[in-house]
Design an enzyme around this catalytic site. Structure first.
Site, mmCIF file in Angstrom:
data_model
loop_
_atom_site.group_PDB
_atom_site.id
_atom_site.type_symbol
_atom_site.label_atom_id
_atom_site.label_comp_id
_atom_site.label_asym_id
_atom_site.label_seq_id
_atom_site.Cartn_x
_atom_site.Cartn_y
_atom_site.Cartn_z
ATOM 1 N N GLU A 266 0.848 -1.198 0.000
ATOM 2 C CA GLU A 266 0.000 0.000 0.000
ATOM 3 C C GLU A 266 0.879 1.242 0.000
ATOM 4 O O GLU A 266 1.935 1.273 0.649
ATOM 5 C CB GLU A 266 -0.915 -0.010 1.224
ATOM 6 C CG GLU A 266 -1.963 1.092 1.245
ATOM 7 C CD GLU A 266 -2.988 0.877 2.352
ATOM 8 O OE1 GLU A 266 -3.411 -0.284 2.542
ATOM 9 O OE2 GLU A 266 -3.336 1.853 3.031
ATOM 10 N N GLU B 194 -2.772 10.539 3.094
ATOM 11 C CA GLU B 194 -3.929 10.771 3.953
ATOM 12 C C GLU B 194 -3.880 12.206 4.462
ATOM 13 O O GLU B 194 -2.884 12.624 5.062
ATOM 14 C CB GLU B 194 -3.946 9.809 5.137
ATOM 15 C CG GLU B 194 -4.262 8.377 4.764
ATOM 16 C CD GLU B 194 -4.351 7.476 5.977
ATOM 17 O OE1 GLU B 194 -5.365 6.763 6.098
ATOM 18 O OE2 GLU B 194 -3.407 7.490 6.800
ATOM 19 N N GLN C 249 -0.301 12.971 5.876
ATOM 20 C CA GLN C 249 0.404 11.783 6.354
ATOM 21 C C GLN C 249 0.626 10.833 5.185
ATOM 22 O O GLN C 249 -0.305 10.537 4.432
ATOM 23 C CB GLN C 249 -0.396 11.074 7.445
ATOM 24 C CG GLN C 249 0.217 9.755 7.904
ATOM 25 C CD GLN C 249 -0.496 9.166 9.106
ATOM 26 O OE1 GLN C 249 -0.339 9.625 10.221
ATOM 27 N NE2 GLN C 249 -1.304 8.134 8.867
ATOM 28 N N THR C 250 1.853 10.357 5.031
ATOM 29 C CA THR C 250 2.158 9.338 4.031
ATOM 30 C C THR C 250 2.606 8.070 4.744
ATOM 31 O O THR C 250 3.114 8.107 5.863
ATOM 32 C CB THR C 250 3.254 9.803 3.057
ATOM 33 O OG1 THR C 250 4.445 10.118 3.788
ATOM 34 C CG2 THR C 250 2.793 11.016 2.271
ATOM 35 N N ASN D 135 3.662 0.988 9.467
ATOM 36 C CA ASN D 135 4.373 1.701 10.536
ATOM 37 C C ASN D 135 5.502 2.568 10.000
ATOM 38 O O ASN D 135 6.527 2.750 10.668
ATOM 39 C CB ASN D 135 4.917 0.726 11.582
ATOM 40 C CG ASN D 135 3.815 -0.031 12.296
ATOM 41 O OD1 ASN D 135 2.755 0.532 12.584
ATOM 42 N ND2 ASN D 135 4.042 -1.310 12.565
ATOM 43 N N ARG D 136 5.306 3.118 8.795
ATOM 44 C CA ARG D 136 6.314 4.001 8.207
ATOM 45 C C ARG D 136 5.715 5.403 7.997
ATOM 46 O O ARG D 136 5.909 6.026 6.959
ATOM 47 C CB ARG D 136 6.811 3.430 6.887
ATOM 48 C CG ARG D 136 7.512 2.070 7.004
ATOM 49 C CD ARG D 136 8.117 1.660 5.678
ATOM 50 N NE ARG D 136 8.842 0.398 5.778
ATOM 51 C CZ ARG D 136 8.362 -0.784 5.420
ATOM 52 N NH1 ARG D 136 7.113 -0.878 4.940
ATOM 53 N NH2 ARG D 136 9.093 -1.874 5.531
ATOM 54 N N GLU D 137 5.027 5.898 8.995
ATOM 55 C CA GLU D 137 4.329 7.168 8.852
ATOM 56 C C GLU D 137 5.304 8.352 8.813
ATOM 57 O O GLU D 137 6.281 8.397 9.562
ATOM 58 C CB GLU D 137 3.353 7.389 10.010
ATOM 59 C CG GLU D 137 2.239 6.369 10.117
ATOM 60 C CD GLU D 137 2.610 5.178 10.984
ATOM 61 O OE1 GLU D 137 3.807 5.038 11.344
ATOM 62 O OE2 GLU D 137 1.707 4.388 11.315
ATOM 63 N N TRP E 196 -9.187 9.220 15.828
ATOM 64 C CA TRP E 196 -7.723 9.275 15.808
ATOM 65 C C TRP E 196 -7.131 10.422 14.991
ATOM 66 O O TRP E 196 -5.980 10.813 15.218
ATOM 67 C CB TRP E 196 -7.144 7.971 15.255
ATOM 68 C CG TRP E 196 -7.483 7.722 13.801
ATOM 69 C CD1 TRP E 196 -8.571 7.074 13.310
ATOM 70 C CD2 TRP E 196 -6.725 8.125 12.652
ATOM 71 N NE1 TRP E 196 -8.554 7.038 11.936
ATOM 72 C CE2 TRP E 196 -7.419 7.676 11.513
ATOM 73 C CE3 TRP E 196 -5.529 8.814 12.476
ATOM 74 C CZ2 TRP E 196 -6.960 7.900 10.212
ATOM 75 C CZ3 TRP E 196 -5.064 9.036 11.181
ATOM 76 C CH2 TRP E 196 -5.778 8.577 10.067
ATOM 77 N N GLY F 139 -4.907 13.010 17.906
ATOM 78 C CA GLY F 139 -5.072 11.682 18.475
ATOM 79 C C GLY F 139 -6.481 11.342 18.890
ATOM 80 O O GLY F 139 -6.702 10.443 19.708
ATOM 81 N N ARG G 182 9.604 4.552 19.301
ATOM 82 C CA ARG G 182 9.014 3.433 18.567
ATOM 83 C C ARG G 182 10.074 2.508 17.993
ATOM 84 O O ARG G 182 9.880 1.290 17.931
ATOM 85 C CB ARG G 182 8.135 3.959 17.424
ATOM 86 C CG ARG G 182 6.863 4.638 17.857
ATOM 87 C CD ARG G 182 6.103 5.155 16.631
ATOM 88 N NE ARG G 182 5.589 4.071 15.798
ATOM 89 C CZ ARG G 182 5.162 4.239 14.547
ATOM 90 N NH1 ARG G 182 5.221 5.443 13.978
ATOM 91 N NH2 ARG G 182 4.687 3.217 13.856
#
Length: 295
Positions: free
Chosen positions: A108, A112, A125-126, A135-137, A202, A206, A281
């Site tokens: 994907e 966003e 956001q990519t 998890n590569r935001e 979210w 958040g 993270r």
């Protein structure tokens, strides 16, 4: 005459200076009607085609959002859309434009747009998923108001790299790092999707900021429905090996110096979150980050 010191003036000066030594951009998309390449997928009554199908509006209200997808699946190419985001108080509202495969270990590539309160900037956001792993935001502010006019958001995807562009300015690169043990999308055809929906659990601070339905309906507008990709709905092997398309050529296998300069500008001036630098993270930096020049 004195030069204004406002942020918008500084952005204009940067872009004018950059235009003197232009990098080779992806080819400009050709405008075609929506129905040529796309179909609605849900809440058909919350979509409106205008000007003979050359423009589409997605409408979100308190009852439902809506979305559409491409008719075909593609393996490599240049995928773009002209989008004008909803205006005003859009906290909790998400507009997405992305490519995705359909299996469990899916690939994907995401844009966003996360809405915000009036006067606060929209966040772009990519993300990149490979083999079901995301998890590569990365998150950036845009250097313009994306609700005032159409802007072009595009992805160049070939065997060597994935590049995210905003108005032909590269904002992110994801290089093929299979030699480092990082999976890269190369064998799963993807459809294109776009949707407008409520994500106030979210999307804004958040989930602290909820959607104000007094401001509904929220409308996202689209143009530019041409798809410049290798259609792999029937034969994916052809797209993965033929190598004759323009996006396979040498000049599109890496960014040039000017494009890297623009990417650095985005990273230094507009980036507000980068997974590559998040040691909470990821105590160990993800392997692809140095190759992508994200640190």
């Amino acid at each position: 005459m004195a030069v204004s010191s406002t942020p918008w003036a500084l952005v204009a000066l940067f872009l004018m200076a950059s235009s003197t030594v232009m990098a080779i951009p992806p080819r400009k998309a050709i405008d075609v009607p929506f129905g040529r390449n796309y179909v609605p997928t849900w809440a058909f009554d919350h979509q409106k085609q205008l000007n003979g199908g050359s423009e589409l509006q997605l409408i979100l209200d308190k009852y439902t959002g809506t979305g559409f997808q491409s008719k075909g699946s593609y393996l490599f190419g240049h995928f773009s859309m002209h989008i004008k985001l909803p205006a005003g108080d859009t906290a909790g509202v998400v507009t997405a434009f992305y490519l995705s495969s359909t299996n469990n270990e899916h690939d994907e590539i995401d844009f966003e747009f996360l809405g915000n309160r009036t006067g606060q900037p929209v966040i772009l956001q990519t993300n990149v998923f490979t083999g079901g792993k995301g998890n590569r935001e990365q998150r950036i502010y845009l250097w313009f108001d994306p609700s005032k006019a159409y802007h072009t958001y595009s992805v160049l995807w070939n065997l060597y790299q994935i590049v995210f562009f905003v108005d032909n300015i590269p904002i992110r690169v994801f290089k093929n790092a299979k030699d480092l043990g990082v999976r890269f999308p190369f064998n799963q055809p993807m459809k294109l999707y776009s949707s407008l929906w409520n994500a106030d659990d979210w999307a804004t601070r958040g989930g602290l900021e909820k959607t104000n339905w007094a401001n509904a309906p929220f409308i996202a507008s689209y143009r530019g429905f041409h798809i410049d990709g290798c259609q792999a709905s029937v034969e994916a092997k052809y797209c993965a090996t033929q190598g004759r398309m323009w996006w396979d050529q040498n000049e599109f296998r890496d960014l040039d110096a000017e494009q890297y300069r623009r990417l650095k500008w985005v990273r230094m001036k507009w980036t507000i979150y980068n997974y590559c630098t998040d040691r909470t993270r990821f105590p160990v930096m993800p392997a692809e980050c140095r190759r992508d020049r994200d640190v």
